[in-house]
Design a protein around this motif. Structure first.
Motif, short mmCIF file in Angstrom:
data_model
loop_
_atom_site.label_atom_id
_atom_site.label_comp_id
_atom_site.label_asym_id
_atom_site.label_seq_id
_atom_site.Cartn_x
_atom_site.Cartn_y
_atom_site.Cartn_z
N UNK A 224 -5.44 10.57 11.05
CA UNK A 224 -6.48 10.47 10.03
C UNK A 224 -6.83 9.01 9.75
N UNK A 227 -9.07 7.54 12.46
CA UNK A 227 -10.47 7.94 12.33
C UNK A 227 -11.11 7.22 11.15
N UNK A 228 -10.39 7.20 10.05
CA UNK A 228 -10.92 6.60 8.83
C UNK A 228 -11.19 5.10 8.98
N UNK A 230 -12.53 3.95 11.62
CA UNK A 230 -13.60 3.79 12.60
C UNK A 230 -13.08 3.49 13.99
N UNK A 232 -11.62 5.86 16.07
CA UNK A 232 -11.58 7.02 16.97
C UNK A 232 -12.83 7.00 17.84
N UNK B 57 -17.64 1.43 17.33
CA UNK B 57 -17.98 2.82 17.01
C UNK B 57 -19.06 2.86 15.94
N UNK B 59 -18.95 4.81 13.37
CA UNK B 59 -18.28 4.87 12.06
C UNK B 59 -17.95 3.48 11.56
N UNK B 60 -17.47 2.62 12.43
CA UNK B 60 -17.15 1.27 11.97
C UNK B 60 -18.44 0.51 11.65
N UNK B 89 -14.31 10.98 7.92
CA UNK B 89 -12.96 11.01 7.34
C UNK B 89 -12.75 9.97 6.24
#
Lengths: 333, 333, 333, 333
Positions: A224, A227-228, A230, A232, B57, B59-60, B89
């Motif tokens: 987790x 992923x959190x 960034x 993943x 990524x 997300x980042x 997440x």
């Protein structure tokens, strides 16, 4: 003729080839068939059941490891010169939500049980003071020294006694193992290490490190956290492939041996100029400013390390004939 | 025959070739000659002075952008279905140190000024309530809808009026621009966007996205945040190279056009089954469970999207002749 | 006969009376008529326009101050023995979201410009290293030394030169000012201090400290941070009343003078046993373990301060005739 | 004639007297003899072994409780209108380091197992989505409704089944218990509550709430978190004394009964104007803007609650003869 940093080196051909090898449609994130092999392959390597996650950088590996071992209100004992303390821009504090790095002392950036006790024994066991939750050591150290299995085990015993987690920052783990000639398990889990940041990027990789949990249950929350953060990657197979390529035929060990051998060439030339014994791929040298300028005039590039010292790093791909001119120049100083 | 996710697609050959092209010794981190080109190349593309950073990524990219726009005690208005809200997440909360995502509503995951006002107008201007600091919109949206320049500009005007930052999550920015046929600047900075997460990985890249700051000064702190998050790759040139390869000859646009064209093939076949107009490379389809099973029995892979719907995604490399069988099968339902 | 800590002392009668004085219906939080007076009253005291917020503890005052001055990715230079570094369980790291405390050295827990430069000058100006954002000094220091206006101004000048914020932890600010005999503005804003944690609890208060912003604009975000930390009391008037009572007739100064005078009684008795000059209400004494035991056998209570030293603290309410027996006992050692 | 908020009320005399009663030298922080009684006294009250900590505000109590139950990468299900979600300026996010509040729906700010399932059942069990770690309910709710023991137990059973922690925000716990007429244990630990924020400030206290852990081991880390948040008062006895005074002779219950009785006076007068049944000390009333203005013209003060509604709150000290004029005015509308 750069001896500035192993980060500057190119990627080794097997790693590049591995990227092409996985360049096909597959499951995203870490559901692909290569990522799924990591636990098994690293378990084989270490001779025990581990969980192994790809992450892109050493800093993220270290920080996720520390977040797994230390609560936000806890502390992590490390050497004052540890990379996590001086060169990661507060990443451990970010990932742990503010845990405190507690700096210990010792020559060559090496911690000992005594040095750790000097840090933690004065801490009152009350809520006013941050309590230590973990220890982090660097293998090889920031000055290129390798902890022997016995040295790690002594720290591991202290960690166990004090109920502290033990993290190993192995940015140059391969170089240390190559120097020690031991089984990689001997200097990690058998000696009490809970989590290892196993570095590959400095050793010929491109953008993948392995975060290896010897206490497998610690990986659950880390999935987790990864992923959190960034981290993943949606196309994770390109990271897994790099790690697998480095494990194949012990490429990681071969590359490290080559770099270490290059460093020894310089070490032999350096003689009394050595600041520390050379036990990995880094050479710390006493040189005056004039001498450093002289070497640079000859085309050699390296890092000034405070006053009167220079750091020379050998990369996995530097051949002896590329290194000998520098060795000769050092002898000639 | 996978239509599951564009994350599953391979990397396009120009990107792989670019990795080989930079596989030589150079400066570490982002000091190399390729990383140093990013500001200029993206400034040229957008027609204004920008700062452009590689990150690995989406997300980042999103999380760093939000950290640049929102204080820990602030909030970010986004759509309830926004990727940042449901599929990262808690990364935005991690990077912003706990800023609150404030969910707005609207069909197709699209925000409007009215939808945003519905979220922020009831917030009392006192210290008891988290105050909005920024807005984040996704281009194309999570349901494959493209914001027109006018739609973005209307949100941009509201953002300016309320002194809110405006972030665009452009995981599929290329597909949106390809659909809109507009200049990339028209739908970003000219419309009030402050920061763009410019996605390349879903569009043929491997592991590099661009974080583009149209207010260049915001990049300064982000450089520290990027390092602190463990995202500053030591061999950054392998990320820069991917981005440069995607910019060369507008490969990013060509790939997106190809994917969009594939999606239109399916859209035409789908007719009334379409949940939303197809304005990017995603097709949302009304299908019964039986119909979905039937398609799967024919070898087509896709994502079930709640009850009675399916999501089909076309990747940059899927040729029309690979897509037509699915179009035919949909017609035949 | 406790000389253990000024935290153990009772609350002075004027403060208790003030609680009764505001025990009526009024606006909640800080909207009441007493809280609304704080800016004005503290501005009068300091001779400049300030913003003054009540907070309940010194730790929360310090941490909010540091959060106003340092970004999460920044650092705060303080003395190794600073309360914020060793006795607040990581509160500064919590409130700043992980900023790094950078420890400097110096006798008596006192920083100097040189000591600060020793900490910050080696920091490379790159994103790998946490950059200093602020300096924090304690007035009086953890060893009871008072910074003179000139000493603060020298640090203030350095702070300005390096663009660093300057925080003063004034847990015993009153004692320092009483000792120095200067105007409170002289040793704060005139000397470059940006934010002061003005302590009252050790000096006769119950549960209210003042957080004083000499750069008033810094208070804006702090109002949100204070609420977000759960520190915005719903009945804030009971905190405001304490501060106002302490300001009335300069009670804060009278109490501090009394405590300081008591400490001087002990200092005179201690002679060569003094570890540091006594410039506030703390006395650090060289005593053997046997001597310490002897004093305790006589009924005196105090804190062992490492090996061979003891800390004696005089509270605002300890009368000379209560202190003299200890002075005599020290003389008799 | 203020019916604005129970936060505006004065402190009850027993609490003020208790402050005077502890105004003597004692051990600092929570080592004093009064703080040491809390575990025992609250264990007696609840009929089970608990750990009870004083904290100064409801927001800090709630946030510490949530930090004990949810990891930074987890989520907390609460009602959309929950105080923790809308009126604490992100304090839960601060203390939990970014855990996500997951808003459920239901009339009167009341959650049900079904409402909770609607929130958590769609969450995919993968690392892309924040996983729920805890549930938080408010007793009485933000609209003055009391959960019956059976209602809490149903939520408690769901929490247990899904391995979620269960927190009760009891800012008006006393009012709920007074209404329910049940044993306080029946509606808390016997029904599955893990941690209770037991509010006293709205009920006649000054600055002390109790954080009650029915799973005592959760208190251990909380002691560190409390200090780290700057909430460990150096003169903690003045908080402990408030709580003890409220427990003596069930003052907490007497005060709550008085306030509830006052609210019933208004409820009877309100008839069909009631938005919700009155089960605590809050009355929500349908009134037009003109009617509200009319009441205010008569000297009654209250909170406008969105359009067409008003909130009236009765405080512990408002006597029937002070309330009846408002009841009469409501009847006369």
């Amino acid at each position: 003729m750069r001896f500035f940093s192993d980060n500057a080196a190119p990627v080794c051909p097997q790693v590049l080839a591995a990227l092409a090898g996985v360049n096909q449609l597959d499951t995203a994130y870490d559901g692909d068939r290569w990522s799924q092999q990591l636990d098994g392959r690293f378990s084989d390597l270490f001779g025990t059941q581990v969980r192994a996650l790809w992450v892109p950088t050493g800093t993220s590996a270290n920080s996720l490891a520390l977040a797994a071992l230390a609560q936000p209100y806890g502390g992590v004992v490390c050497h004052r010169d540890a990379h996590i303390n001086v060169d990661e821009c507060g990443a451990p504090e970010f990932y742990t939500h503010g845990a405190k790095l507690m700096a210990g002392e010792g020559p060559g950036a090496k911690l000992t049980p005594d040095a750790i006790r000097t840090v933690i024994d004065p801490i009152r066991n009350d809520v006013h003071q941050v309590q230590p939750h973990a220890i982090s050591i660097t293998q090889a150290t920031e000055y290129g020294l390798a902890y022997t299995p016995g040295e790690v085990a002594a720290i591991g015993a202290l960690a166990k006694e004090r109920k502290l987690g033990l993290h190993m920052d192995g940015a140059r783990f391969a170089n240390a193992v190559a120097h020690l000639g031991c089984h990689p398990g001997e200097v990690t889990w058998r000696a009490g290490v809970d989590v290892l940041s196993f570095g590959f990027v400095k050793n010929g990789g491109m953008s993948a490190e392995a975060l290896v949990f010897f206490r497998p249950e610690l990986a659950d929350a880390t999935l987790y956290r990864r992923k959190r953060a960034g981290l993943l990657f949606s196309k994770g197979r390109y990271l897994a492939a790099q790690l697998l390529a480095m494990l194949d035929d012990d490429l990681w060990l071969a590359n490290a041996r080559a770099a270490n051998a290059g460093a020894r060439l310089l070490a032999e030339a350096a003689g009394d100029r050595l600041v520390f014994p050379v036990e990995a791929n880094e050479v710390f040298l006493k040189v005056t400013a004039d001498e450093a300028a002289g070497l640079r005039a000859l085309g050699f590039d390296f890092y000034d390390w405070g006053e009167g010292e220079a750091r020379l790093v050998i990369s996995w791909n530097q051949r002896p004939d590329e290194i000998r001119p520098l060795a000769d120049a050092i002898r000639a100083l």
